[in-house]
Write a protein that holds these residues in place. Structure first.
Motif, PDB file in Angstrom:
ATOM      1  N   GLU B  14       0.853  -1.185   0.000  1.00  0.00           N
ATOM      2  CA  GLU B  14       0.000   0.000   0.000  1.00  0.00           C
ATOM      3  C   GLU B  14       0.889   1.236   0.000  1.00  0.00           C
ATOM      4  O   GLU B  14       1.877   1.296   0.734  1.00  0.00           O
ATOM      5  N   GLY B  15       0.546   2.193  -0.823  1.00  0.00           N
ATOM      6  CA  GLY B  15       1.349   3.399  -0.911  1.00  0.00           C
ATOM      7  C   GLY B  15       2.250   3.437  -2.126  1.00  0.00           C
ATOM      8  O   GLY B  15       2.809   4.478  -2.461  1.00  0.00           O
ATOM      9  N   THR B  16       2.392   2.299  -2.793  1.00  0.00           N
ATOM     10  CA  THR B  16       3.177   2.302  -4.029  1.00  0.00           C
ATOM     11  C   THR B  16       2.456   3.174  -5.054  1.00  0.00           C
ATOM     12  O   THR B  16       1.248   3.058  -5.226  1.00  0.00           O
ATOM     13  N   THR B  17       3.184   4.046  -5.695  1.00  0.00           N
ATOM     14  CA  THR B  17       2.534   4.977  -6.623  1.00  0.00           C
ATOM     15  C   THR B  17       2.153   4.277  -7.938  1.00  0.00           C
ATOM     16  O   THR B  17       2.791   3.288  -8.320  1.00  0.00           O
ATOM     17  N   PRO B  18       1.144   4.792  -8.631  1.00  0.00           N
ATOM     18  CA  PRO B  18       0.781   4.217  -9.934  1.00  0.00           C
ATOM     19  C   PRO B  18       1.959   4.202 -10.906  1.00  0.00           C
ATOM     20  O   PRO B  18       2.100   3.285 -11.711  1.00  0.00           O
ATOM     21  N   GLU B  19       2.811   5.228 -10.795  1.00  0.00           N
ATOM     22  CA  GLU B  19       3.974   5.295 -11.687  1.00  0.00           C
ATOM     23  C   GLU B  19       4.906   4.105 -11.462  1.00  0.00           C
ATOM     24  O   GLU B  19       5.408   3.498 -12.405  1.00  0.00           O
ATOM     25  N   ARG B  20       5.113   3.783 -10.197  1.00  0.00           N
ATOM     26  CA  ARG B  20       5.997   2.655  -9.883  1.00  0.00           C
ATOM     27  C   ARG B  20       5.341   1.325 -10.266  1.00  0.00           C
ATOM     28  O   ARG B  20       6.006   0.397 -10.681  1.00  0.00           O
ATOM     29  N   MET B  21       4.022   1.255 -10.074  1.00  0.00           N
ATOM     30  CA  MET B  21       3.327   0.031 -10.506  1.00  0.00           C
ATOM     31  C   MET B  21       3.487  -0.135 -12.014  1.00  0.00           C
ATOM     32  O   MET B  21       3.738  -1.242 -12.505  1.00  0.00           O
ATOM     33  N   ALA B  22       3.346   0.977 -12.727  1.00  0.00           N
ATOM     34  CA  ALA B  22       3.504   0.924 -14.189  1.00  0.00           C
ATOM     35  C   ALA B  22       4.934   0.520 -14.554  1.00  0.00           C
ATOM     36  O   ALA B  22       5.147  -0.209 -15.529  1.00  0.00           O
ATOM     37  N   ASP B  23       5.898   0.973 -13.753  1.00  0.00           N
ATOM     38  CA  ASP B  23       7.295   0.584 -14.005  1.00  0.00           C
ATOM     39  C   ASP B  23       7.441  -0.936 -13.926  1.00  0.00           C
ATOM     40  O   ASP B  23       8.093  -1.558 -14.772  1.00  0.00           O
ATOM     41  N   PHE B  24       6.846  -1.521 -12.897  1.00  0.00           N
ATOM     42  CA  PHE B  24       7.003  -2.966 -12.716  1.00  0.00           C
ATOM     43  C   PHE B  24       6.240  -3.747 -13.795  1.00  0.00           C
ATOM     44  O   PHE B  24       6.737  -4.739 -14.328  1.00  0.00           O
ATOM     45  N   ILE B  25       5.040  -3.283 -14.104  1.00  0.00           N
ATOM     46  CA  ILE B  25       4.258  -3.963 -15.146  1.00  0.00           C
ATOM     47  C   ILE B  25       4.966  -3.825 -16.500  1.00  0.00           C
ATOM     48  O   ILE B  25       4.995  -4.755 -17.299  1.00  0.00           O
ATOM     49  N   GLY B  26       5.552  -2.648 -16.720  1.00  0.00           N
ATOM     50  CA  GLY B  26       6.325  -2.445 -17.943  1.00  0.00           C
ATOM     51  C   GLY B  26       7.528  -3.386 -18.013  1.00  0.00           C
ATOM     52  O   GLY B  26       7.893  -3.869 -19.084  1.00  0.00           O
TER      53      GLY B  26
END
Lengths: 173, 55
Positions: B14-26
């Motif tokens: 919790e608290g992980t930013t959408p940008e970082r989530m997108a980084d990992f999914i990318g």
């Protein structure tokens, strides 16, 4: 160690015909092999140490209650679309699974139980890339066969943001 | 046995930013060599103490 950790659950799928072609299924097998490697197990150990009881607790949960967050889903999808830039195309020079998938010999090896492990060099390249990006990750296979990855952002550059629960951030938006 | 078409679930702190989530999914997308998209995001249910603090 933090035993009060909560997790945001994100479900991802491929676009296009990847599912029907069987590539998605093979990709999952690839991930299972990747994360069962000795190198990945070290990463898993560091995640377990960091998350403490929260790790096992999250893995054991059959179904956690939660709140759908369509705004964040749209935001991530938007970011993913934007990243189809030259930067991402360059990254794709390093598509290790793609190379294996397209390589008929390697594809045969993937199917061969005798060669179920991915070459160490490939594992190291992928894990190194994850580290570069600032992520640790581990993978578990649920009873129904579904894959669940726990990903920890090691950068945590914005500590204040991380300390704010998601539902409070939504209220502030 | 893995379901052929089922999505993969990623759990972020919790608290992980959408940008970082997108980084990992990318990152996963880069390994797969195909575009991935987010089907669903589910935030954890706030506990009573968090709701109380939020007023």
């Amino acid at each position: 160690m933090n035993n009060n950790k909560k997790f945001i659950s994100v479900k991802i799928s491929p676009k296009g015909e990847v599912v029907t072609s069987g590539k998605w299924s093979k990709f999952k097998d690839f991930l299972k092999k990747l994360f069962s490697s000795n190198e990945a197990k070290k990463m898993e150990a560091s995640i377990k140490e960091y998350l403490g009881e929260a790790y096992e607790s999250e893995l054991e949960s059959k179904k956690r209650s939660g709140v759908l967050n369509q705004k964040t889903a749209a935001e991530i999808n938007n970011l993913l679309s934007q990243s189809k830039s030259d930067k991402d195309k360059n990254n794709r020079e390093n598509i290790l699974f793609e190379q294996i998938y397209e390589d008929k010999k390697a594809d045969a090896r993937l199917k061969n139980a005798q060669a179920s492990a991915i070459e160490t060099e490939t594992v190291l390249k992928i894990l190194e890339k994850a580290k570069e990006l600032g992520f640790d990750a581990s993978l578990s296979v649920k009873d129904d066969g579904q894959l669940e990855i726990i990903s920890v952002d090691q950068k945590k550059s914005d500590k204040e943001y991380l300390d704010i629960p998601a539902f409070l951030r939504r209220q502030a938006d | 046995m893995t379901e052929i078409s089922s999505p993969i679930t990623i759990k972020f702190e919790e608290g992980t930013t959408p940008e970082r989530m997108a980084d990992f999914i990318g990152f996963l997308s880069g390994i797969l060599g195909e575009d991935l998209f987010v089907e669903q995001v589910v935030d954890p249910t706030p506990d009573s103490e968090e709701i109380r603090k939020a007023g």
